[in-house]
Design an enzyme around this catalytic site. Structure first.
Site, PDB file in Angstrom:
ATOM      1  N   CYS A  58       0.817  -1.212   0.000  1.00 47.10           N
ATOM      2  CA  CYS A  58       0.000   0.000   0.000  1.00 47.10           C
ATOM      3  C   CYS A  58       0.855   1.269   0.000  1.00 47.10           C
ATOM      4  O   CYS A  58       0.386   2.343  -0.378  1.00 47.10           O
ATOM      5  CB  CYS A  58      -0.949  -0.002   1.184  1.00 47.10           C
ATOM      6  SG  CYS A  58      -0.168  -0.424   2.730  1.00 47.10           S
ATOM      7  N   HIS A 105      18.956   0.597  -0.039  1.00 43.69           N
ATOM      8  CA  HIS A 105      17.516   0.875   0.003  1.00 43.69           C
ATOM      9  C   HIS A 105      16.733  -0.376   0.385  1.00 43.69           C
ATOM     10  O   HIS A 105      15.847  -0.328   1.249  1.00 43.69           O
ATOM     11  CB  HIS A 105      17.051   1.401  -1.354  1.00 43.69           C
ATOM     12  CG  HIS A 105      15.586   1.702  -1.397  1.00 43.69           C
ATOM     13  ND1 HIS A 105      15.065   2.889  -0.939  1.00 43.69           N
ATOM     14  CD2 HIS A 105      14.525   0.965  -1.818  1.00 43.69           C
ATOM     15  CE1 HIS A 105      13.749   2.869  -1.076  1.00 43.69           C
ATOM     16  NE2 HIS A 105      13.397   1.716  -1.615  1.00 43.69           N
TER      17      HIS A 105
END
Lengths: 441, 277
Positions: A58, A105
């Site tokens: 999401c 990351h």
């Protein structure tokens, strides 16, 4: 062409919820993207993707791949095509990372340092799920397999060695805190969960801890709703009863994977009338959103989506931010270690190229010597054989020392070793010119 | 300085202290300061009750002057406020009660030299009930105003998704504020109705007609209709939350208009200030 780790994506910092829901990669889209990396025809002239993993939650959509320098452009094209949108709609929101930056990351994401709620645990499960799907699609290889396993262990290390996930701060916890601002004591309130995934489970736990007296679970798959309802002493409802039972609930938390809106403002007007205007609180943590945003315009109705909740929890994250500094040090260490491993992986090609280098030069000199000897008369087989044995022996002896050096570098995971050897023997350059000393002779 | 001159000044100071304590308590998030508000208001109430009792005992109905009635009004506002605060444990209601009582006492102080008593016929039992019930209902209207205003502020922050600060969290939640509004209405409207009725009956007895299209009567009837509408919508139709909070604010503001503007600047049966100023 040299291969690197590439990561392209967008997240809650670079794109609002409307863009994220437009470019979310639901399971239905994945096969076409996964197939692209194994079917050169699909990738076409932009080919070069060796390994691929897709993470779609999401709060972020990220594509992680191993490929050449064209890989990021190829990934973005595949992504836009899979969503039936022009590439120009996607480009303003994406970031591109390569090599150590991409690894950093990924490790940060796995350790929930890049999450909307710092330290939240759901992302690790979502990453594991993405990895499982990638392995089932056979789109991972030696690099991504190692990278993902390392990401999982980094996440575990961060959780055990720091307090970044210590306090109960999550989307669902924030939702419950907001509910308390509206309803005060939760003892006489009832709640409904629409969707029975991990977020719904967490929400159910927090709601019951807060004292909610009744819990309904609605899911398209009734069996899954029953599982969750049984676990939390609630009542499972089939999806078709959603509208009819809404008047009985005060709090609704929706987290389905539906692509269409499930609850509209006009429905809620009728629900409020049946409830005699008792307030209702909706939390929509789905992307795409399940609840019509106009619901918030109704009196006595409060609707928060996932972006709204991030403001709410900001105050609770101060402590976690301090711990996050320690966690980032762990991530940096692990990125260095992984990068060294990756570079040592390049060792095998260097060894092969070094052997080819000596062999090529040996053959070159042997041919020249045989031509010179041939000019003076035919070269007999014994002489030829002796010369070939000489060249082989000389090549082996000369290559021995640098090969031992490389193997030692591999054992020590010293990435400088292969680089030095490649420079020393000019393995990346043109074939060396004839030696000036020899020319003088 | 006589006690009758000293006590009103003391009462004003106590209300000012309560106002400062509740404001500072919420701004500085001091539980101790907020806790003192109830007791400071209780002290002010006690001194005010003593003052009025002393005036009644010493001057009888001759002491029923505008300052007396204003102190009585302030006493009713504080009394209802203390009762509701005790029931709900919401110190935030002091944000309405303390400043309103203080302002009424200040007005009484500035009018302290206007001691012309209200005419004797108006000091009868009917008007006594009329005044006390209306003053108590005004007290509940003050609480409805305070609760309504706080509700609207909190509700706006939640609706607009404004990050809730710790000060927001120190205020009562929306459900609690809505209950305060309901409680204020449940007591305030019946008291207001009784007060209006006794007023009309008293007017019939005193002037021969219950309704004389007096501006004060017209405004009061209009206010009663609005209050009745709010009462009906709330308890019969189930109104909750924003609409009743907003209406409660309007009811209070109109009642202040009726009390201070109509009574002061218009010629009515209630022109006590105009007659004495």
């Amino acid at each position: 062409m040299e291969q690197h780790i590439h990561l392209v994506g967008l997240n809650f910092r670079t794109a609002g919820v409307d863009v994220r829901e437009a470019f979310a990669l639901a399971d239905a889209c994945l096969p076409s993207i996964m197939a692209a990396e194994v079917t050169d025809a699909a990738v076409g002239p932009l080919g070069g993707i060796d390994e691929l993993l897709v993470l779609s939650t999401c709060n972020r959509v990220e594509l992680l791949a191993v490929g050449d320098s064209d890989t990021p452009d190829c990934l973005l094209s595949l992504w836009a095509n899979a969503k039936g949108r022009p590439l120009e709609d996607l480009l303003p929101y994406v970031y591109r990372l390569r090599g150590a930056e991409a690894v950093h990351h990924l490790f940060s994401v796995a350790a929930s340092l890049d999450s909307m709620v710092l330290g939240e645990p759901q992302i690790l499960g979502q990453l594991k799920d993405a990895y499982r799907k990638a392995t089932q699609a056979k789109s991972t290889g030696i690099v991504l397999n190692r990278l993902l396993h390392k990401a999982f262990s980094v996440a575990k290390r961060v959780r055990t060695e720091t307090a970044v996930a210590a306090s109960a701060v999550s989307i669902s916890y924030a939702a419950v805190e907001l509910a308390k601002r509206i309803f005060g004591t939760m003892e006489h309130t009832s709640a409904m969960l629409i969707g029975a995934g991990e977020m719904a489970e967490l929400a159910a736990m927090h709601l019951l801890q807060a004292g909610v007296s009744r819990l309904f679970v609605v899911n398209r798959t009734l069996e899954r709703a029953r599982e969750l309802a049984t676990q939390f002493r609630g009542e499972a409802l089939p999806f078709e009863q959603l509208a009819d039972r809404l008047p009985e609930v005060d709090i609704v938390i929706s987290s389905t994977g539906a692509s269409e809106t499930l609850i509209r403002a006009r429905q809620i007007r009728e629900v409020l009338r049946r409830r005699k205007n008792r307030p209702m609180f909706f939390i929509d943590i789905a992307v795409p959103r399940d609840i019509d945003p106009d619901v918030n315009n109704l009196d006595n109705v409060y609707l928060y989506d996932i972006d709204d909740l991030k403001e709410v929890i900001e105050e609770n994250l101060a402590h976690r931010r301090d711990e996050a500094d320690k966690a980032r040090l762990i991530v940096t260490d692990e990125v260095d270690a992984f990068t060294r491993w990756l570079e040592s992986l390049a060792l095998q090609p260097t060894i092969m190229e070094l052997l080819d280098f000596f062999e090529a030069h040996g053959k070159d000199e042997l041919s020249r010597t045989l031509r010179r000897l041939g000019a003076q008369g035919p070269v007999d087989a014994a002489t030829r054989e002796a010369l070939e044995a000489l060249v082989r022996g000389l090549t082996r002896k000369l290559a021995h020392a640098p090969l031992m050096f490389l193997k030692q570098a591999q054992r020590e995971q010293d990435s400088g070793g292969p680089r030095l050897v490649r420079r020393l023997f000019n393995l990346d350059g043109q074939r060396p010119a004839r030696c000036a000393f020899r020319n003088k002779e | 300085m006589a006690l009758s001159e000293l006590v009103p000044i003391l009462v004003i100071h106590l209300y000012a202290l309560a106002t400062a304590a509740v404001l500072t308590g919420f701004l500085a998030r001091s539980a101790w300061l907020k806790g003192t508000v109830f007791w400071v208001l209780a002290c002010a109430f006690a001194f005010q009750a003593l003052l009025l009792g002393e005036q009644l005992f010493s001057a009888g109905v001759a002491g029923f002057s505008p300052p007396f009635y204003m102190h009585l009004l302030s006493l009713c506002v504080t009394g209802t406020g203390l009762w509701v605060c005790r029931r709900t444990s919401h110190e935030a209601l002091g944000l309405a009660v303390a400043p309103v009582s203080m302002l009424i006492c200040l007005a009484a102080f500035f009018l302290r030299h206007h001691q012309t008593p209200v005419s004797l016929p108006l000091a009868g039992m009917f008007f006594g009930v009329h005044i006390v019930t209306l003053f108590c209902s005004l007290g509940f209207m003050t609480l409805g105003f305070g609760g309504g205003l706080l509700f609207l502020l909190q509700e706006r922050a939640i609706k607009a998704k404004t990050p809730l600060t710790r000060r927001h969290k120190d205020l009562p939640d929306l459900a609690a504020l809505d209950r305060v509004n309901a409680l204020s209405l449940r007591w305030g409207f019946p008291l207001f109705t009784v007060g209006i009725l006794f007023g009309f009956v008293g007017a019939r007895l005193l002037w021969g007609e219950a309704f004389s299209e007096d501006p004060k009567e017209l405004v009061s009837l209009g206010l009663w209709a609005l209050y009745a509408s709010l009462y009906h919508q709330r308890f019969a139709r189930g109104w909750q939350g924003r609409k009743p909070a907003l209406l409660a604010v309007w009811v209070f503001l109109i009642s202040l208009f009726s009390l201070f503007v109509v009574n002061t600047f218009m010629i009515t049966h209630h022109s006590f200030f105009t007659a004495t100023l």
